[in-house]
Design a protein around this motif. Structure first.
Motif, PDB file in Angstrom:
ATOM      1  N   PHE A   1      32.526 -11.799  -6.044  1.00  0.00           N
ATOM      2  CA  PHE A   1      33.482 -10.739  -5.712  1.00  0.00           C
ATOM      3  C   PHE A   1      34.661 -10.732  -6.683  1.00  0.00           C
ATOM      4  N   VAL A   2      35.062 -11.902  -7.155  1.00  0.00           N
ATOM      5  CA  VAL A   2      36.118 -11.953  -8.173  1.00  0.00           C
ATOM      6  C   VAL A   2      35.625 -11.270  -9.457  1.00  0.00           C
ATOM      7  N   THR A   3      34.367 -11.564  -9.826  1.00  0.00           N
ATOM      8  CA  THR A   3      33.788 -10.933 -11.019  1.00  0.00           C
ATOM      9  C   THR A   3      33.642  -9.422 -10.825  1.00  0.00           C
ATOM     10  N   ILE A   4      33.244  -9.021  -9.627  1.00  0.00           N
ATOM     11  CA  ILE A   4      33.108  -7.586  -9.333  1.00  0.00           C
ATOM     12  C   ILE A   4      34.462  -6.898  -9.534  1.00  0.00           C
ATOM     13  N   TRP A   5      35.524  -7.554  -9.080  1.00  0.00           N
ATOM     14  CA  TRP A   5      36.868  -7.001  -9.298  1.00  0.00           C
ATOM     15  C   TRP A   5      37.171  -6.881 -10.791  1.00  0.00           C
ATOM     16  N   ARG A   6      36.930  -7.970 -11.537  1.00  0.00           N
ATOM     17  CA  ARG A   6      37.297  -7.974 -12.957  1.00  0.00           C
ATOM     18  C   ARG A   6      36.463  -6.987 -13.758  1.00  0.00           C
ATOM     19  N   LYS A   7      35.179  -6.888 -13.424  1.00  0.00           N
ATOM     20  CA  LYS A   7      34.268  -6.138 -14.296  1.00  0.00           C
ATOM     21  C   LYS A   7      33.807  -4.815 -13.686  1.00  0.00           C
ATOM     22  N   ALA A   8      34.541  -4.309 -12.722  1.00  0.00           N
ATOM     23  CA  ALA A   8      34.078  -3.093 -12.037  1.00  0.00           C
ATOM     24  C   ALA A   8      33.891  -1.918 -13.001  1.00  0.00           C
ATOM     25  N   THR A   9      34.646  -1.881 -14.099  1.00  0.00           N
ATOM     26  CA  THR A   9      34.478  -0.757 -15.045  1.00  0.00           C
ATOM     27  C   THR A   9      33.096  -0.789 -15.693  1.00  0.00           C
ATOM     28  N   MET A  10      32.442  -1.972 -15.654  1.00  0.00           N
ATOM     29  CA  MET A  10      31.091  -2.072 -16.213  1.00  0.00           C
ATOM     30  C   MET A  10      30.069  -1.318 -15.377  1.00  0.00           C
ATOM     31  N   PHE A  11      30.388  -1.167 -14.095  1.00  0.00           N
ATOM     32  CA  PHE A  11      29.412  -0.526 -13.210  1.00  0.00           C
ATOM     33  C   PHE A  11      29.243   0.940 -13.614  1.00  0.00           C
ATOM     34  N   ASP A  12      27.997   1.334 -13.771  1.00  0.00           N
ATOM     35  CA  ASP A  12      27.700   2.698 -14.172  1.00  0.00           C
ATOM     36  C   ASP A  12      26.690   3.265 -13.170  1.00  0.00           C
ATOM     37  N   PRO A  13      27.139   4.215 -12.326  1.00  0.00           N
ATOM     38  CA  PRO A  13      26.224   4.729 -11.289  1.00  0.00           C
ATOM     39  C   PRO A  13      24.980   5.391 -11.869  1.00  0.00           C
ATOM     40  N   MET A  14      25.029   5.736 -13.167  1.00  0.00           N
ATOM     41  CA  MET A  14      23.827   6.283 -13.799  1.00  0.00           C
ATOM     42  C   MET A  14      22.735   5.229 -13.911  1.00  0.00           C
ATOM     43  N   ARG A  15      23.144   3.970 -13.821  1.00  0.00           N
ATOM     44  CA  ARG A  15      22.179   2.897 -14.055  1.00  0.00           C
ATOM     45  C   ARG A  15      21.898   2.118 -12.785  1.00  0.00           C
TER      46      ARG A  15
ATOM     47  N   ALA B   1      20.560  -9.630 -24.047  1.00  0.00           N
ATOM     48  CA  ALA B   1      19.779  -8.542 -23.440  1.00  0.00           C
ATOM     49  C   ALA B   1      20.727  -7.439 -22.960  1.00  0.00           C
ATOM     50  N   GLU B   2      21.868  -7.846 -22.386  1.00  0.00           N
ATOM     51  CA  GLU B   2      22.813  -6.840 -21.888  1.00  0.00           C
ATOM     52  C   GLU B   2      23.416  -6.045 -23.032  1.00  0.00           C
ATOM     53  N   ARG B   3      23.641  -6.712 -24.154  1.00  0.00           N
ATOM     54  CA  ARG B   3      24.157  -5.992 -25.312  1.00  0.00           C
ATOM     55  C   ARG B   3      23.093  -5.023 -25.838  1.00  0.00           C
ATOM     56  N   ASP B   4      21.849  -5.482 -25.885  1.00  0.00           N
ATOM     57  CA  ASP B   4      20.768  -4.615 -26.355  1.00  0.00           C
ATOM     58  C   ASP B   4      20.618  -3.384 -25.464  1.00  0.00           C
ATOM     59  N   MET B   5      20.901  -3.559 -24.172  1.00  0.00           N
ATOM     60  CA  MET B   5      20.804  -2.417 -23.261  1.00  0.00           C
ATOM     61  C   MET B   5      21.780  -1.306 -23.655  1.00  0.00           C
ATOM     62  N   GLU B   6      22.886  -1.692 -24.297  1.00  0.00           N
ATOM     63  CA  GLU B   6      23.872  -0.690 -24.711  1.00  0.00           C
ATOM     64  C   GLU B   6      23.343   0.198 -25.825  1.00  0.00           C
ATOM     65  N   VAL B   7      22.448  -0.338 -26.644  1.00  0.00           N
ATOM     66  CA  VAL B   7      22.014   0.423 -27.821  1.00  0.00           C
ATOM     67  C   VAL B   7      20.539   0.809 -27.782  1.00  0.00           C
ATOM     68  N   ASP B   8      19.767   0.217 -26.890  1.00  0.00           N
ATOM     69  CA  ASP B   8      18.337   0.495 -26.860  1.00  0.00           C
ATOM     70  C   ASP B   8      17.994   1.147 -25.513  1.00  0.00           C
ATOM     71  N   ALA B   9      17.902   2.468 -25.550  1.00  0.00           N
ATOM     72  CA  ALA B   9      17.745   3.221 -24.306  1.00  0.00           C
ATOM     73  C   ALA B   9      16.433   2.894 -23.593  1.00  0.00           C
ATOM     74  N   GLU B  10      15.389   2.652 -24.377  1.00  0.00           N
ATOM     75  CA  GLU B  10      14.086   2.376 -23.739  1.00  0.00           C
ATOM     76  C   GLU B  10      14.107   1.048 -22.991  1.00  0.00           C
ATOM     77  N   PHE B  11      14.718   0.046 -23.626  1.00  0.00           N
ATOM     78  CA  PHE B  11      14.826  -1.261 -22.967  1.00  0.00           C
ATOM     79  C   PHE B  11      15.697  -1.132 -21.706  1.00  0.00           C
ATOM     80  N   ARG B  12      16.791  -0.400 -21.847  1.00  0.00           N
ATOM     81  CA  ARG B  12      17.701  -0.218 -20.710  1.00  0.00           C
ATOM     82  C   ARG B  12      16.974   0.442 -19.535  1.00  0.00           C
ATOM     83  N   ASP B  13      16.240   1.517 -19.825  1.00  0.00           N
ATOM     84  CA  ASP B  13      15.523   2.228 -18.757  1.00  0.00           C
ATOM     85  C   ASP B  13      14.511   1.305 -18.075  1.00  0.00           C
ATOM     86  N   CYS B  14      13.864   0.509 -18.902  1.00  0.00           N
ATOM     87  CA  CYS B  14      12.848  -0.423 -18.404  1.00  0.00           C
ATOM     88  C   CYS B  14      13.496  -1.428 -17.430  1.00  0.00           C
TER      89      CYS B  14
END
Lengths: 183, 256
Positions: free
Chosen positions: A58-72, B26-39
């Protein structure tokens, strides 16, 4: 609240957390902490460690919440990943070694049977269940042990009494077949 | 990455079989590789079936208070902080944040410019830049880049210098002789919006200075990711990086 509604609610709350809203994090905690402790416990085994993993997450969720992308993906899945990552780091750091004391074993239960139960609890109609069912039993079991119990290749090899290279190949072939089946 | 390799790697990521360094990469690659990210996204959402309906455990009554106390004075990370952390973690070195080099770059490149080795690299940069931005300022009307980027390889060694202009052009100054085998080409990418995904700025076949005119895009921003990959000639067929990443870096706005 149904799981889907809860997905939506958690996603909206996470977006508020990303904007700096601490009360939204408190609401998320109320909704999700119990479930997340249960998820962590399947990996770290001990209740106190599971609570610590969720607290850290939960501490990490607070710090990194901007990383969350609802598209993903959904907010709940994202939070679950934070908890899993923390719990996995804890066991990889060797904290699980403490549990080998005999008097604790009964209390801790068996991670392997937890994995079986989690598999049995998957809805029969879900894609994951349908496709896992199609895998050879050893491949399926390796994959479920890795995900649910948080075991390494080496630990799975020990449990299934198979060479580590074989386990790696089972998992590799298994996850590829699984993705082919679910796509 | 072949399709099977991509699925196997997504599996290792989602199952939790990667160590921390592999996971960050892997998380960095997800930023630039759309196919890997989708997978990965697809697989992770399916596996969440194991977690989403788990019977809740008891929550200790004081647990939220503990969390609230821990975050009381804790600032949230900005998107730029996260990008920087990711880049730091994917390299093995732990840079000293207090050091700044000739370009006033902060981590992770600053240490490359420190000491005698830094002097050589700096000399190399100044030499290679010619009438570029360092001397360009003194020479008057030459257009100034909006951002500059030092692209570094896996070992954090500078491999190319990029200036990005406001008219969608980029000037690439290779600092090393990239090996370009027969049938391959170098392709330059940038990521200005995660939803858009990586955008190709163009290709070049030899490791020499070149200016490329990219497609219409927003004004380059600090922290924007740039990278060069090795692709099959005449360039990636899918509009996304498919070959190995040779160098990458985050943009900074040069001091005026």
């Amino acid at each position: 609240m149904s799981a889907d509604n809860q997905d939506d609610a958690s996603t909206l709350l996470l977006e508020r957390v990303a904007a700096g809203d601490r009360t939204a994090l408190a609401e998320l905690f109320k909704l999700e902490a119990g479930r997340l402790i249960a998820v962590a416990r399947r990996i770290v085994r001990r209740a106190d460690l599971a609570e610590e993993a969720v607290q850290d997450a939960f501490v990490t969720i607070w710090r990194k919440a901007t990383m969350f992308d609802p598209m993903r993906g959904s907010g709940r899945a994202w939070m679950t990943r934070m908890v899993r990552n923390r719990a996995l780091n804890m066991v990889r750091d060797g904290q699980r070694m403490e549990f080998v004391e005999p008097q604790m074993l009964a209390e801790l239960g068996d991670a392997g049977s937890d994995a079986d139960l989690a598999y049995e609890a998957l809805p029969a109609a879900s894609d994951l269940r349908r496709c896992l069912d199609q895998l050879e039993p050893v491949r399926r079991r390796s994959i479920v042990l890795a995900y649910v119990g948080g075991f390494t290749h080496g630990e799975i090899a020990g449990r299934l009494k198979a060479p580590i290279g074989t386990v790696k190949a089972w998992i590799r072939r298994g996850v590829i077949a699984l993705q082919e089946c679910m796509s | 990455m072949s399709r099977e390799e991509r699925m196997a790697r997504a599996g290792d990521y989602v199952l939790g079989l990667m160590d921390e360094k592999e996971r960050t990469r892997a998380e960095r690659d997800m930023e630039v590789d759309a196919e890997f990210r989708d997978c990965v996204i697809h697989l992770a959402e399916r596996f969440h079936a194991f977690d989403k309906d788990v019977a809740p455990a008891e929550v200790p009554g004081d647990m939220w208070q503990t969390v609230a106390a821990r975050i009381a004075d804790m600032p949230q990370m900005t998107a730029a902080d996260i990008a920087r952390e990711r880049l730091d973690l994917t390299t093995l070195q732990a840079p000293d944040p207090s050091r700044k080099g000739i370009l006033q770059l902060k981590r992770p490149y600053a240490h490359q410019f420190a000491g005698w080795r830094g002097g050589l690299i700096a000399a190399c940069l100044i030499g290679a830049l010619g009438v570029g931005y360092l001397s360009g300022q003194a020479m008057g009307p030459a257009p100034e880049p909006v951002v500059v980027v030092v692209l570094a390889d896996e070992d954090n060694a500078p491999g190319a210098f990029v200036e990005a202009y406001g008219n969608d052009a980029v000037r690439i100054v290779p600092l090393v002789d990239f090996e370009v085998p027969q049938g391959k080409t170098l392709e330059v990418w940038t990521l200005y919006d995660r939803d858009v995904g990586p955008v190709s700025l163009g290709t070049f076949g030899r490791s020499t200075e070149i200016t490329l005119q990219g497609p219409d895009q927003p004004m380059p921003q600090p922290q924007q990711l740039y990278e060069i990959t090795l692709e099959d000639a005449p360039g990636s067929p899918v509009g996304r990086p498919t070959g190995p990443i040779l160098v990458k870096g985050l943009a900074v706005r040069p001091p005026r």
